[in-house]
Design a protein around this motif. Sequence first.
Motif: not given
Length: 350
Positions: A243-246, A277-278, A318-319, A344-350
């Motif tokens: 769905a992102v802009d072409g 989106s951003n 948004g942020l 954008v960097f995200m880390s999620v521990p198990k």
Amino acid sequence: MKRLYEKLAIVLICFTGFIHEGSSIKEVAAMLPALSVSALAQLLPGRKLTAVLLALCAALCGILPPMVCMLPLLLYDALWEGKWQLILCGLTYFMGEPDASQVAISAACCAVTVMIYLRVSKLEETVDTLRSLRDEVTEKNMQLKSTNEAIARAQDSEIHIATLKERNRIAREIHDNVGHMLTRSLLQAGALMIINKDEQLKEPLESLKTTLDNAMTSIRQSVHDLHDDSIDLRRGIEEAISAVDGRFTVKLDYDMSEKAAGNVKLCILGIVKESLSNAVKHSTGDRINVSVQEHPAFYRLTVEDNGKCGEIAQTGIGLENMRERAASIGGTINYTATEKGFRVFMSVPK
């Protein structure tokens, strides 16, 4: 190799013409240049030098009459060169005193040579046709195999999607029907416990309420598990990318198992959608890279574009939403803005 065998047979045919000759020296003098030119024609086909030497060798018939016996061999090479006219130079033989019997023998040998050439050329044409058919069949089989694999993958994908939808439907049915009935039963049991004045019914009512509580907990866990399994993270990300802009080229690097918890999947999917989106709204670039990786101890998400960015509006809704999403599952998220792009960097521990 087959052509060499045919040439050997033609050479033996040529030797029959030497029986009529009387001088062995002249025979050798005729054979050597003819055999040498024939060997050169085998090694260097299609060259102008080969054609010139064939013509010169044929013209030697006027100077060296026994050379007429080697004309069948020269004719064979000239036919493969596509220039049989070169052998007409052998007509210089008639400038002297031609031997009628020798001419007849050479003519017969040339006729046999033409037949051999037609047979071998037809055979090679057939072999080439069969080889071409074999290659075509092999290519078709490879295409068919590739198509069958694509169909199998598509079928597996459709089955997987159908399974996820069915799990989601079952989870909704359990939640809407069984869950509501258990909730009503719990309320009724609680009400009975409040209005009950019979000490003999107190313990059975408490046992009933405990059983209903355990059933509700079990149902809730089952619905939760079914809902988690029904989330196809990769498909959701791919749909968001489509769905992102072409004007953007989006590349996805996905390496994550389906065993992740549902809240983790929903968090990652939500942050990916918000990041895309951003980027569409604010980025001046034309490329976005999305990376979702699973490591032994944590999950990692990276979304970056190549647009220029000087500073970040930390108060952006948004942020802030993405930061809250990450915090809700115990993860951390960071934003990096440079002249090379926004990350954008995200880390999620198990």
